[in-house]
Design a protein around this motif. Structure first.
Motif, mmCIF file in Angstrom:
data_model
loop_
_atom_site.group_PDB
_atom_site.id
_atom_site.type_symbol
_atom_site.label_atom_id
_atom_site.label_comp_id
_atom_site.label_asym_id
_atom_site.label_seq_id
_atom_site.Cartn_x
_atom_site.Cartn_y
_atom_site.Cartn_z
ATOM 1 N N TYR A 81 1.505 106.544 97.756
ATOM 2 C CA TYR A 81 2.563 106.244 96.792
ATOM 3 C C TYR A 81 2.836 104.749 96.906
ATOM 4 C CZ TYR A 81 6.859 107.333 94.154
ATOM 5 O OH TYR A 81 7.840 107.426 93.201
ATOM 6 N N THR A 95 4.722 104.519 92.249
ATOM 7 C CA THR A 95 3.680 105.092 91.405
ATOM 8 C C THR A 95 2.538 105.598 92.276
ATOM 9 O OG1 THR A 95 2.104 104.642 89.624
ATOM 10 C CG2 THR A 95 2.619 102.806 91.081
ATOM 11 N N GLU A 100 -1.914 100.562 88.661
ATOM 12 C CA GLU A 100 -0.633 100.254 88.033
ATOM 13 C C GLU A 100 0.237 99.416 88.971
ATOM 14 O OE1 GLU A 100 3.299 102.685 86.716
ATOM 15 O OE2 GLU A 100 1.385 103.549 86.122
#
Length: 117
Positions: A81, A95, A100
C-alpha cells in the motif's frame, strides 16, 4: 556583538533552507513509501499494517490464495500500500497502485514518474 548574532541567525536560515532543498530532492525518488497491509482488515481507521514478509517484493498482491483460488489457512490477503498516512498501526489514504504513487510525486517533483504500466 549584535552583528555577530545577526550573522549567526542568517547562517542558521541558510542551513535550514539547504535541509528543505535536500528533502525536496529526495522526495522525488522513484520508490514511493510503501507499507504491507492486510486488504481484508479495512475499517474507518484504514488497513492494518502487517509484517513486510507477508508481501511479495515486486508484487502488488499477496500470496494468500492457493491453487483453485482457495484461501490458504492462516494467511492474510497482504499487499503493498503506497504513499499512505500511518497512525497506530493503520494505513489510509494511499493506493495499491505503485505507478499511481510514483505519478503523484512530491514537493518539487514534475509529476512525470516512470510509471511502467
Amino acid at each position: 556583538m549584535a552583528e555577530t548574532r545577526r550573522r549567526l541567525r542568517s547562517s542558521t536560515v541558510v542551513l535550514g533552507g539547504m535541509g528543505v532543498i535536500a528533502a525536496a530532492l529526495t522526495s522525488c525518488s522513484s520508490d514511493p513509501d510503501r507499507r504491507c497491509v492486510d486488504r481484508d482488515s479495512y475499517t474507518y481507521e484504514g488497513y492494518k499494517v502487517v509484517a513486510d514478509k507477508n508481501c511479495k517484493s515486486g508484487s502488488s498482491s499477496g500470496s494468500s490464495y492457493g491453487k483453485g483460488g482457495k484461501r490458504k489457512t492462516g494467511s492474510s490477503d497482504a499487499a503493498w500500500y503506497y504513499d499512505s498516512d500511518v497512525d497506530r498501526g493503520r494505513a489510509d489514504y494511499g493506493t495499491f497502485s505503485r505507478s499511481e504513487a510514483v505519478d503523484r510525486g512530491g514537493f518539487g517533483c514534475s509529476g512525470s514518474g516512470s510509471g511502467g504500466g
